[in-house]
Design a protein around this motif. Structure first.
Motif, PDB file in Angstrom:
ATOM      1  N   ARG A  62       0.847  -1.204   0.000  1.00  0.00           N
ATOM      2  CA  ARG A  62       0.000   0.000   0.000  1.00  0.00           C
ATOM      3  C   ARG A  62       0.876   1.245   0.000  1.00  0.00           C
ATOM      4  O   ARG A  62       0.653   2.174  -0.776  1.00  0.00           O
ATOM      5  N   ASN A  63       1.875   1.271   0.854  1.00  0.00           N
ATOM      6  CA  ASN A  63       2.785   2.416   0.914  1.00  0.00           C
ATOM      7  C   ASN A  63       3.555   2.593  -0.391  1.00  0.00           C
ATOM      8  O   ASN A  63       3.750   3.720  -0.849  1.00  0.00           O
ATOM      9  N   ALA A  69      -5.292   2.466   0.041  1.00  0.00           N
ATOM     10  CA  ALA A  69      -5.646   1.667   1.220  1.00  0.00           C
ATOM     11  C   ALA A  69      -6.233   0.303   0.879  1.00  0.00           C
ATOM     12  O   ALA A  69      -6.036  -0.661   1.622  1.00  0.00           O
ATOM     13  N   PHE A  70      -6.954   0.182  -0.208  1.00  0.00           N
ATOM     14  CA  PHE A  70      -7.615  -1.080  -0.529  1.00  0.00           C
ATOM     15  C   PHE A  70      -6.622  -2.217  -0.738  1.00  0.00           C
ATOM     16  O   PHE A  70      -6.970  -3.388  -0.574  1.00  0.00           O
ATOM     17  N   ILE A  71      -5.370  -1.889  -1.065  1.00  0.00           N
ATOM     18  CA  ILE A  71      -4.359  -2.936  -1.252  1.00  0.00           C
ATOM     19  C   ILE A  71      -4.137  -3.683   0.061  1.00  0.00           C
ATOM     20  O   ILE A  71      -4.000  -4.909   0.075  1.00  0.00           O
ATOM     21  N   GLY A 126      -1.343   0.007 -11.233  1.00  0.00           N
ATOM     22  CA  GLY A 126      -0.131   0.190 -12.020  1.00  0.00           C
ATOM     23  C   GLY A 126       0.758   1.307 -11.497  1.00  0.00           C
ATOM     24  O   GLY A 126       1.897   1.449 -11.925  1.00  0.00           O
ATOM     25  N   SER A 127       0.247   2.084 -10.570  1.00  0.00           N
ATOM     26  CA  SER A 127       0.998   3.219 -10.031  1.00  0.00           C
ATOM     27  C   SER A 127       1.660   2.811  -8.716  1.00  0.00           C
ATOM     28  O   SER A 127       0.990   2.685  -7.689  1.00  0.00           O
ATOM     29  N   PHE A 128       2.969   2.581  -8.765  1.00  0.00           N
ATOM     30  CA  PHE A 128       3.716   2.179  -7.577  1.00  0.00           C
ATOM     31  C   PHE A 128       5.203   2.380  -7.805  1.00  0.00           C
ATOM     32  O   PHE A 128       5.656   2.522  -8.938  1.00  0.00           O
TER      33      PHE A 128
END
Length: 174
Positions: A62-63, A69-71, A126-128
């Motif tokens: 998540r971080n 948050a759903f992750i 996809g955003s991480f």
């Protein structure tokens, strides 16, 4: 059981999960088998799939994904990573820069549909930060995470989002 077209129509990105309901091991196994049945360049399967179920590890994902948050709320997160060196051995630079990415994303797409067929829901992320995700799943720099997928039983189902008309997306060439 739904037919394939109903499964596709019922796939929605879900961002609220029943965090107290685990994904059954047999369903997870079926989802992973479906992902591995996906086509890949030269049948090389130039990808890896990490199954993340630990709460601390899902919090770290998540971080890594900007605080989505759903992750961490979903009981499982699948991380699909490309292994460029596996494709490069057969296909050179194009294998490394494209085919491995395609292989991982096709496997993820198959998994996402299998999740729906198993009566659950998912969201593709996809955003991480790739380095942070690699650290969570214990991969080396030569492996490239390309998609996170939260998986679980939905706490709510979103309304379907509009899609562009076929005429705006499809070109027929005769």
């Amino acid at each position: 059981m739904w037919d394939f077209f109903e499964t596709v129509r019922h796939r929605h990105s879900v961002r609220r999960y029943q965090s107290d309901v685990a994904v059954e091991p047999e369903k997870l196994h079926a989802i992973l088998e479906t992902a591995c049945a996906a086509p890949s360049a030269g049948d090389l399967q130039a990808y890896r799939i990490a199954v993340v179920t630990g709460q601390a590890q899902r919090e770290a994902l998540r971080n890594a994904a900007g605080g989505q948050a759903f992750i961490a709320e979903a009981p499982a997160c699948l991380v699909f990573s490309a292994v460029p060196s596996r494709s490069a051995r057969e296909y050179g630079e194009r294998g490394a820069s494209l085919f491995a990415i395609q292989d991982a994303t096709i496997a993820a797409a198959y998994a996402q549909l299998a999740v729906v067929a198993a009566g659950m829901a998912s969201a593709w992320v996809g955003s991480f930060d790739e380095a942070a995700v690699r650290a969570v799943i214990g991969e080396t720099e030569d492996v490239r995470p390309v998609a996170l997928m939260s998986v679980g039983y939905p706490a709510e189902l979103p309304e379907p989002t509009p899609r562009r008309p076929l005429k705006d997306v499809v070109t027929h060439i005769e």
